[in-house]
Design a protein around this motif. Structure first.
Motif, PDB file in Angstrom:
ATOM      1  N   ASP A  48       0.859  -1.196   0.000  1.00 37.42           N
ATOM      2  CA  ASP A  48       0.000   0.000   0.000  1.00 37.42           C
ATOM      3  C   ASP A  48       0.891   1.240   0.000  1.00 37.42           C
ATOM      4  O   ASP A  48       1.879   1.311   0.732  1.00 37.42           O
ATOM      5  N   SER A 108     -10.293   6.035  -5.147  1.00 35.67           N
ATOM      6  CA  SER A 108     -11.661   5.496  -5.064  1.00 35.67           C
ATOM      7  C   SER A 108     -12.768   6.537  -4.936  1.00 35.67           C
ATOM      8  O   SER A 108     -13.936   6.163  -4.925  1.00 35.67           O
ATOM      9  N   TYR A 135     -13.540   8.530 -12.358  1.00 35.78           N
ATOM     10  CA  TYR A 135     -13.270   7.352 -11.517  1.00 35.78           C
ATOM     11  C   TYR A 135     -13.811   6.090 -12.182  1.00 35.78           C
ATOM     12  O   TYR A 135     -13.110   5.091 -12.346  1.00 35.78           O
ATOM     13  N   LYS A 157     -11.827   2.754 -13.651  1.00 38.99           N
ATOM     14  CA  LYS A 157     -12.090   1.382 -13.180  1.00 38.99           C
ATOM     15  C   LYS A 157     -12.508   0.508 -14.365  1.00 38.99           C
ATOM     16  O   LYS A 157     -12.112  -0.655 -14.471  1.00 38.99           O
TER      17      LYS A 157
HETATM   18  P1  NAD Z   1      -9.786   3.445  -0.264  1.00 37.54           P
HETATM   19  O1  NAD Z   1      -9.643   4.724  -1.002  1.00 37.54           O
HETATM   20  O2  NAD Z   1     -10.317   3.450   1.124  1.00 37.54           O
HETATM   21  O3  NAD Z   1      -8.376   2.693  -0.193  1.00 37.54           O
HETATM   22  C1  NAD Z   1      -7.522   2.619  -1.298  1.00 37.54           C
HETATM   23  C2  NAD Z   1      -6.167   2.125  -0.792  1.00 37.54           C
HETATM   24  O4  NAD Z   1      -5.292   2.014  -1.926  1.00 37.54           O
HETATM   25  C3  NAD Z   1      -5.497   3.085   0.187  1.00 37.54           C
HETATM   26  O5  NAD Z   1      -4.978   2.387   1.291  1.00 37.54           O
HETATM   27  C4  NAD Z   1      -4.379   3.722  -0.633  1.00 37.54           C
HETATM   28  O6  NAD Z   1      -3.260   4.110   0.162  1.00 37.54           O
HETATM   29  C5  NAD Z   1      -4.046   2.608  -1.599  1.00 37.54           C
HETATM   30  N1  NAD Z   1      -3.428   3.089  -2.836  1.00 37.54           N
HETATM   31  C6  NAD Z   1      -3.857   4.110  -3.625  1.00 37.54           C
HETATM   32  N2  NAD Z   1      -3.020   4.268  -4.665  1.00 37.54           N
HETATM   33  C7  NAD Z   1      -2.050   3.329  -4.542  1.00 37.54           C
HETATM   34  C8  NAD Z   1      -0.912   2.972  -5.316  1.00 37.54           C
HETATM   35  N3  NAD Z   1      -0.604   3.642  -6.443  1.00 37.54           N
HETATM   36  N4  NAD Z   1      -0.154   1.944  -4.898  1.00 37.54           N
HETATM   37  C9  NAD Z   1      -0.458   1.254  -3.758  1.00 37.54           C
HETATM   38  N5  NAD Z   1      -1.516   1.568  -2.988  1.00 37.54           N
HETATM   39  C10 NAD Z   1      -2.309   2.577  -3.374  1.00 37.54           C
HETATM   40  O7  NAD Z   1     -10.649   2.514  -1.213  1.00 37.54           O
HETATM   41  P2  NAD Z   1     -11.800   1.454  -0.843  1.00 37.54           P
HETATM   42  O8  NAD Z   1     -13.063   2.174  -0.685  1.00 37.54           O
HETATM   43  O9  NAD Z   1     -11.289   0.566   0.207  1.00 37.54           O
HETATM   44  O10 NAD Z   1     -11.869   0.656  -2.233  1.00 37.54           O
HETATM   45  C11 NAD Z   1     -11.021  -0.460  -2.472  1.00 37.54           C
HETATM   46  C12 NAD Z   1     -11.321  -1.006  -3.850  1.00 37.54           C
HETATM   47  O11 NAD Z   1     -12.693  -1.383  -3.925  1.00 37.54           O
HETATM   48  C13 NAD Z   1     -11.093  -0.018  -4.981  1.00 37.54           C
HETATM   49  O12 NAD Z   1     -10.563  -0.723  -6.067  1.00 37.54           O
HETATM   50  C14 NAD Z   1     -12.494   0.493  -5.298  1.00 37.54           C
HETATM   51  O13 NAD Z   1     -12.585   0.906  -6.636  1.00 37.54           O
HETATM   52  C15 NAD Z   1     -13.318  -0.741  -5.018  1.00 37.54           C
HETATM   53  N6  NAD Z   1     -14.717  -0.520  -4.611  1.00 37.54           N
HETATM   54  C16 NAD Z   1     -15.017   0.312  -3.570  1.00 37.54           C
HETATM   55  C17 NAD Z   1     -16.332   0.445  -3.158  1.00 37.54           C
HETATM   56  C18 NAD Z   1     -16.722   1.332  -2.004  1.00 37.54           C
HETATM   57  O14 NAD Z   1     -17.913   1.521  -1.774  1.00 37.54           O
HETATM   58  N7  NAD Z   1     -15.793   1.871  -1.247  1.00 37.54           N
HETATM   59  C19 NAD Z   1     -17.349  -0.261  -3.830  1.00 37.54           C
HETATM   60  C20 NAD Z   1     -17.005  -1.096  -4.905  1.00 37.54           C
HETATM   61  C21 NAD Z   1     -15.676  -1.221  -5.280  1.00 37.54           C
END
Ligand code: NAD
Ligand code: DAU
Length: 360
Positions: free
Chosen positions: A34, A86, A160, A164
């Protein structure tokens, strides 16, 4: 599944998944890569069930040499790829980082996995690359439209969602062309512990507790399908265990609600918890603010494929999940406060919609 590389495991869903996997898989070792952007925090990884099976690596998924080294050094057989930018509002204000992490970062991981798993160095066990995606790639539904299925054509509307969608297409192409053993899940809105308070539910809780306006975009009648994060973790685990490589699975909560309904419910739960607060009744803080540009009106997921093929269904009703969530944030005020004090959070709140003139 022996050695699992989790990307983005210090973020909201990723950190919940690290906890979940350590609990349900007593022999699995996790390498958590991360970059600790504003959205990631080591605070999210405190008090893990079995920390001896978790290694945290601070680094960027776009660093090919680092990813190559981790895959080989830890003999990784499973990759669960959460890392992403995200937040839709941030993608509207600055789309570049979304293309970098979500598209270039996913490409880097796919290339590294293909390279290692096709080499003689790779362990002779079943491999899996699991790519985490979103319902937003399907676009927006009208009120009477049926929910999105796995066959719904992609029509992403925000930067965004477009980034994705691009990463999903790359992932799919690697399965189709190179036979990379890959699965994809597209999930609806998650909520629960450790969600960064830029997203609707924790933002409303944080603001309500401080007596600040609760900024509802536009008329607040946009519909989302809400899923408690632990249910999402269980669904991903089922796909890892029993999903078919090359397949996509939709995940959702069967919990459609308007944003106004969500905010009103949160206010009611807070009224019951804090009847003597000077800010109660909390619904008086609801403030309509200008709408998000290009705001998708409705998302809903058809989850029959994962239900019938893998036997997964969400366990939390919206009422139960929201009560557990409010309870967690009330018990973890120090976690919220630590984020509130951070300069990057304050500067985001200053440019975001909060505090703009109301529309009604
Ligand atoms: P978040 O923003 O809370 O966490 C993202 C994490 O990725 C963070 O810890 C960040 O430090 C890390 N990160 C970002 N860029 C990076 C890089 N270049 N290299 C390494 N680490 C990196 O996101 P989330 O809400 O936990 O979402 C996680 C995944 O689930 C994402 O792929 C998102 O598209 C997907 N998603 C989220 C939701 C939602 O409701 N939150 C729903 C469906 C899908
Ligand atoms: O649908 C899955 C997606 O859900 C994920 O892919 C994204 O990573 C995740 O951020 C989430 O996107 P949304 O845009 O739906 O979530 P957000 O919490 O930002 O907003 C939820 C709804 O609430 C949306 O209609 C916008 C509205 N909203 C949001 C905020 C932050 C408000 O009305 N006021 C707000 O202050």
């Amino acid at each position: 599944m022996n050695n699992v590389l989790i990307t983005g495991g210090a973020g909201f869903i990723g950190s919940n998944f690290v906890r979940y996997l350590l609990r349900v898989e007593p022999d699995v070792c996790i390498v958590n890569l991360d970059a600790l952007t504003y959205a990631g925090s080591l605070e999210n990884l405190r008090a893990l069930p079995d920390p001896s099976r978790h290694i945290f690596v601070h680094g960027d998924i776009r660093e090919r040499a680092l990813v190559d080294r981790l895959l080989r050094a830890h003999r990784v057989d499973t990759i669960v790829h959460f890392a992403a930018e995200s937040h839709v509002d941030r993608s509207i204000l600055g789309p570049g980082a979304f293309v970098q992490t979500n598209v270039v970062g996913t490409f880097t991981l796919l290339e590294a996995a293909r390279d290692y798993w096709e080499s003689a160095d790779a362990p002779p066990v079943t491999k899996r690359f699991h790519h985490i995606s979103t319902d937003e790639v399907y676009g927006s539904l009208r009120p009477a439209d049926p929910p999105f299925s796995e066959r719904t054509p992609y029509a992403p509307n925000s930067p965004y969602a477009a980034s994705k969608a691009a990463s999903d297409h790359l992932a799919r192409a690697y399965a189709h062309t190179y036979g990379l053993p890959l699965t994809i899940t597209n999930c609806s809105n998650n909520y629960g512990p450790y969600q960064f308070p830029e997203k609707l539910i924790p933002l409303m809780l944080l603001n309500a507790l401080e007596g600040k306006p609760l900024p509802v975009y536009g008329d607040g009648l946009q519909v989302r399908d809400w899923l408690y994060v632990e249910d999402h973790c269980e669904a991903i685990w089922r796909v890892l265990r029993a999903g078919t490589p090359g397949e996509t699975y939709n995940i959702g909560g069967d919990n459609q609600a308007t944003n106004l309904e969500i905010v009103q419910t949160l206010c009611e739960i807070l009224n019951a918890c804090h009847p003597d607060s000077p800010h109660a009744p909390f619904a008086q803080l609801i403030t309509h603010v200008p709408d998000r540009p290009g705001h998708d009106r409705r998302y809903a997921m058809d989850i029959r494929k994962i239900q019938t093929q893998l036997g997964w269904s969400p366990r939390h009703s919206l009422a139960k999940g929201l009560r557990k969530t409010v309870d967690w944030y009330l018990r973890n005020g120090a976690w919220l406060e630590a984020i509130r004090q951070r300069g990057d959070f304050r500067s985001w709140m200053a440019v975001n919609y909060v505090g703009r003139e109301g529309v009604s």
